[in-house]
Design a protein around this motif. Structure first.
Motif, PDB file in Angstrom:
ATOM      1  N   LEU A 124       5.649   1.903   4.250  1.00 29.82           N
ATOM      2  CA  LEU A 124       4.322   2.307   4.715  1.00 29.82           C
ATOM      3  C   LEU A 124       3.425   2.854   3.608  1.00 29.82           C
ATOM      4  O   LEU A 124       2.211   2.900   3.765  1.00 29.82           O
ATOM      5  N   ALA A 125       4.001   3.257   2.508  1.00 26.86           N
ATOM      6  CA  ALA A 125       3.212   3.819   1.415  1.00 26.86           C
ATOM      7  C   ALA A 125       2.187   2.815   0.884  1.00 26.86           C
ATOM      8  O   ALA A 125       1.080   3.196   0.498  1.00 26.86           O
ATOM      9  N   LYS A 126       2.531   1.553   0.886  1.00 31.92           N
ATOM     10  CA  LYS A 126       1.606   0.526   0.406  1.00 31.92           C
ATOM     11  C   LYS A 126       0.367   0.464   1.290  1.00 31.92           C
ATOM     12  O   LYS A 126      -0.763   0.449   0.791  1.00 31.92           O
ATOM     13  N   ASN A 127       0.549   0.448   2.596  1.00 33.69           N
ATOM     14  CA  ASN A 127      -0.583   0.405   3.513  1.00 33.69           C
ATOM     15  C   ASN A 127      -1.460   1.642   3.385  1.00 33.69           C
ATOM     16  O   ASN A 127      -2.684   1.540   3.401  1.00 33.69           O
ATOM     17  N   ILE A 128      -0.837   2.779   3.257  1.00 34.02           N
ATOM     18  CA  ILE A 128      -1.599   4.024   3.140  1.00 34.02           C
ATOM     19  C   ILE A 128      -2.412   4.026   1.850  1.00 34.02           C
ATOM     20  O   ILE A 128      -3.601   4.366   1.858  1.00 34.02           O
ATOM     21  N   SER A 129      -1.795   3.629   0.747  1.00 35.20           N
ATOM     22  CA  SER A 129      -2.525   3.626  -0.532  1.00 35.20           C
ATOM     23  C   SER A 129      -3.676   2.628  -0.501  1.00 35.20           C
ATOM     24  O   SER A 129      -4.762   2.904  -1.023  1.00 35.20           O
ATOM     25  N   GLU A 130      -3.461   1.459   0.118  1.00 40.06           N
ATOM     26  CA  GLU A 130      -4.537   0.462   0.207  1.00 40.06           C
ATOM     27  C   GLU A 130      -5.705   0.976   1.042  1.00 40.06           C
ATOM     28  O   GLU A 130      -6.872   0.763   0.686  1.00 40.06           O
ATOM     29  N   ASN A 131      -5.415   1.654   2.132  1.00 40.83           N
ATOM     30  CA  ASN A 131      -6.483   2.224   2.956  1.00 40.83           C
ATOM     31  C   ASN A 131      -7.168   3.396   2.263  1.00 40.83           C
ATOM     32  O   ASN A 131      -8.380   3.574   2.381  1.00 40.83           O
ATOM     33  N   LEU A 132      -6.394   4.168   1.558  1.00 38.99           N
ATOM     34  CA  LEU A 132      -6.933   5.342   0.870  1.00 38.99           C
ATOM     35  C   LEU A 132      -7.930   4.947  -0.206  1.00 38.99           C
ATOM     36  O   LEU A 132      -9.007   5.547  -0.321  1.00 38.99           O
ATOM     37  N   ILE A 133      -7.608   3.945  -1.002  1.00 38.03           N
ATOM     38  CA  ILE A 133      -8.497   3.571  -2.101  1.00 38.03           C
ATOM     39  C   ILE A 133      -9.825   3.015  -1.591  1.00 38.03           C
ATOM     40  O   ILE A 133     -10.861   3.154  -2.234  1.00 38.03           O
ATOM     41  N   LYS A 134      -9.808   2.436  -0.406  1.00 38.26           N
ATOM     42  CA  LYS A 134     -11.045   1.922   0.202  1.00 38.26           C
ATOM     43  C   LYS A 134     -12.015   3.046   0.546  1.00 38.26           C
ATOM     44  O   LYS A 134     -13.229   2.824   0.626  1.00 38.26           O
ATOM     45  N   GLN A 135     -11.499   4.241   0.744  1.00 32.75           N
ATOM     46  CA  GLN A 135     -12.328   5.397   1.107  1.00 32.75           C
ATOM     47  C   GLN A 135     -12.909   6.118  -0.110  1.00 32.75           C
ATOM     48  O   GLN A 135     -13.714   7.026   0.042  1.00 32.75           O
ATOM     49  N   MET A 136     -12.513   5.708  -1.299  1.00 32.94           N
ATOM     50  CA  MET A 136     -12.928   6.398  -2.520  1.00 32.94           C
ATOM     51  C   MET A 136     -14.205   5.804  -3.080  1.00 32.94           C
ATOM     52  O   MET A 136     -14.471   4.609  -2.940  1.00 32.94           O
ATOM     53  N   ASP A 137     -14.951   6.666  -3.775  1.00 36.76           N
ATOM     54  CA  ASP A 137     -16.116   6.163  -4.499  1.00 36.76           C
ATOM     55  C   ASP A 137     -15.624   5.510  -5.794  1.00 36.76           C
ATOM     56  O   ASP A 137     -14.448   5.646  -6.155  1.00 36.76           O
ATOM     57  N   PRO A 138     -16.476   4.785  -6.503  1.00 41.38           N
ATOM     58  CA  PRO A 138     -16.034   4.053  -7.701  1.00 41.38           C
ATOM     59  C   PRO A 138     -15.371   4.931  -8.776  1.00 41.38           C
ATOM     60  O   PRO A 138     -14.406   4.505  -9.404  1.00 41.38           O
ATOM     61  N   ILE A 139     -15.866   6.132  -8.964  1.00 36.19           N
ATOM     62  CA  ILE A 139     -15.278   7.023  -9.975  1.00 36.19           C
ATOM     63  C   ILE A 139     -13.860   7.422  -9.554  1.00 36.19           C
ATOM     64  O   ILE A 139     -12.933   7.389 -10.365  1.00 36.19           O
ATOM     65  N   GLU A 140     -13.701   7.800  -8.298  1.00 28.64           N
ATOM     66  CA  GLU A 140     -12.363   8.160  -7.806  1.00 28.64           C
ATOM     67  C   GLU A 140     -11.407   6.979  -7.891  1.00 28.64           C
ATOM     68  O   GLU A 140     -10.240   7.152  -8.237  1.00 28.64           O
ATOM     69  N   ARG A 141     -11.903   5.791  -7.572  1.00 31.36           N
ATOM     70  CA  ARG A 141     -11.047   4.590  -7.649  1.00 31.36           C
ATOM     71  C   ARG A 141     -10.517   4.402  -9.069  1.00 31.36           C
ATOM     72  O   ARG A 141      -9.339   4.115  -9.273  1.00 31.36           O
ATOM     73  N   THR A 142     -11.417   4.545 -10.032  1.00 31.48           N
ATOM     74  CA  THR A 142     -11.010   4.384 -11.431  1.00 31.48           C
ATOM     75  C   THR A 142      -9.973   5.433 -11.806  1.00 31.48           C
ATOM     76  O   THR A 142      -8.944   5.115 -12.413  1.00 31.48           O
ATOM     77  N   GLN A 143     -10.233   6.682 -11.433  1.00 29.70           N
ATOM     78  CA  GLN A 143      -9.281   7.759 -11.726  1.00 29.70           C
ATOM     79  C   GLN A 143      -7.932   7.489 -11.044  1.00 29.70           C
ATOM     80  O   GLN A 143      -6.878   7.693 -11.651  1.00 29.70           O
ATOM     81  N   ALA A 144      -7.983   7.034  -9.804  1.00 30.62           N
ATOM     82  CA  ALA A 144      -6.765   6.779  -9.039  1.00 30.62           C
ATOM     83  C   ALA A 144      -5.952   5.649  -9.667  1.00 30.62           C
ATOM     84  O   ALA A 144      -4.722   5.745  -9.777  1.00 30.62           O
ATOM     85  N   GLU A 145      -6.621   4.591 -10.073  1.00 27.15           N
ATOM     86  CA  GLU A 145      -5.921   3.464 -10.705  1.00 27.15           C
ATOM     87  C   GLU A 145      -5.293   3.880 -12.036  1.00 27.15           C
ATOM     88  O   GLU A 145      -4.159   3.506 -12.336  1.00 27.15           O
ATOM     89  N   LEU A 146      -6.030   4.651 -12.823  1.00 27.99           N
ATOM     90  CA  LEU A 146      -5.501   5.113 -14.118  1.00 27.99           C
ATOM     91  C   LEU A 146      -4.295   6.034 -13.928  1.00 27.99           C
ATOM     92  O   LEU A 146      -3.274   5.887 -14.603  1.00 27.99           O
ATOM     93  N   LEU A 147      -4.427   6.970 -12.999  1.00 30.42           N
ATOM     94  CA  LEU A 147      -3.328   7.898 -12.764  1.00 30.42           C
ATOM     95  C   LEU A 147      -2.122   7.153 -12.192  1.00 30.42           C
ATOM     96  O   LEU A 147      -0.978   7.432 -12.568  1.00 30.42           O
ATOM     97  N   SER A 148      -2.374   6.212 -11.333  1.00 31.68           N
ATOM     98  CA  SER A 148      -1.297   5.408 -10.761  1.00 31.68           C
ATOM     99  C   SER A 148      -0.526   4.672 -11.848  1.00 31.68           C
ATOM    100  O   SER A 148       0.705   4.665 -11.863  1.00 31.68           O
ATOM    101  N   ARG A 149      -1.231   4.070 -12.773  1.00 30.77           N
ATOM    102  CA  ARG A 149      -0.565   3.368 -13.887  1.00 30.77           C
ATOM    103  C   ARG A 149       0.242   4.331 -14.749  1.00 30.77           C
ATOM    104  O   ARG A 149       1.359   4.024 -15.181  1.00 30.77           O
ATOM    105  N   GLU A 150      -0.330   5.501 -14.994  1.00 25.76           N
ATOM    106  CA  GLU A 150       0.365   6.514 -15.791  1.00 25.76           C
ATOM    107  C   GLU A 150       1.673   6.928 -15.102  1.00 25.76           C
ATOM    108  O   GLU A 150       2.727   7.001 -15.737  1.00 25.76           O
ATOM    109  N   TYR A 151       1.611   7.183 -13.798  1.00 22.19           N
ATOM    110  CA  TYR A 151       2.801   7.582 -13.052  1.00 22.19           C
ATOM    111  C   TYR A 151       3.832   6.456 -13.009  1.00 22.19           C
ATOM    112  O   TYR A 151       5.029   6.709 -13.098  1.00 22.19           O
TER     113      TYR A 151
END
Length: 156
Positions: A124-151
Motif C-alpha cells: 500500500l505504500a506505493k499507492n499512498i506515495s503516488e497520491n501524496l505527491i499529487k497533492q504537493m506543489d512543484p517545490i515540494e514535489r522536487t524536494q520529495a523526489e530528491l529526498l526519496s532518492r537520497e533515502y
C-alpha cells in the motif's frame, strides 16, 4: 577442594550465566502479556542495532502497550529500524510524518519514507506515495523526489 567450593569459585570467576535475548523470546513474552520482559529484551536488542527489535519496541511505545504511550520514542525507534532497511518501520515512520504524530506533519518526509517502504515490498505504500505527491506543489514535489532518492541510496 570440595565440589561445592569449586562450583562457588567458578561462579565468582566466570560470573552468573548470561541470559540469551532474542526476538523470539521477546515476542513470546509480549504475546503472553509479559510486557516488562518484552520491553527489557527489545530494548537490549534494539541497542545492538537489531531492526526487528527496534520495530517492536517502537510499536510498544506507539500503542502504549506495557509502557507509557510515547510518540517521540516510537518515532525514534521506527526511525532507527527504518534506516537499517526495515520496511514495516519505514511505512510506519511515513505514516507518523504524514499525520504529524510525534513530529510536525511533513509530506516531503512522508513521501520519501513511503517510497522507500514501497520499494522494499510494502504494497500500500506505493499507492499512498503516488497520491501524496499529487497533492504537493512543484517545490515540494522536487524536494520529495530528491529526498526519496537520497533515502533509497542510504537506507535500502
Amino acid at each position: 577442594m570440595t565440589n561445592c567450593k569449586l562450583l562457588l569459585l567458578l561462579g565468582i570467576v566466570i560470573g552468573p550465566p548470561s541470559i540469551a535475548y532474542d526476538n523470539t523470546t521477546a515476542i513470546e513474552a509480549y504475546e503472553s502479556g509479559d510486557y516488562q520482559t518484552a520491553h527489557e529484551q527489545f530494548t537490549l536488542l534494539a541497542g545492538k542495532d537489531d531492526a526487528e527489535a527496534q520495530y517492536h519496541l517502537a510499536f510498544m511505545y506507539y500503542g502504549g502497550e506495557g509502557v507509557k504511550q510515547d510518540d517521540t520514542q516510537a518515532i525514534f525507534w521506527f526511525g532507527q529500524a527504518a534506516k537499517l532497511g526495515h520496511a514495516s518501520s519505514q511505512d510506519k515512520l511515513a505514516y507518523m510524518y504524514l499525520n504529524g504524530r510525534g513530529v510536525d506533519a511533513n509530506h516531503v518526509q512522508a513521501y520519501a519514507w513511503y517510497t522507500l517502504a514501497a520499494r522494499n515490498g510494502v504494497f500500500l505504500a506505493k499507492n499512498i506515495s503516488e497520491n501524496l505527491i499529487k497533492q504537493m506543489d512543484p517545490i515540494e514535489r522536487t524536494q520529495a523526489e530528491l529526498l526519496s532518492r537520497e533515502y533509497l541510496e542510504q537506507y535500502q
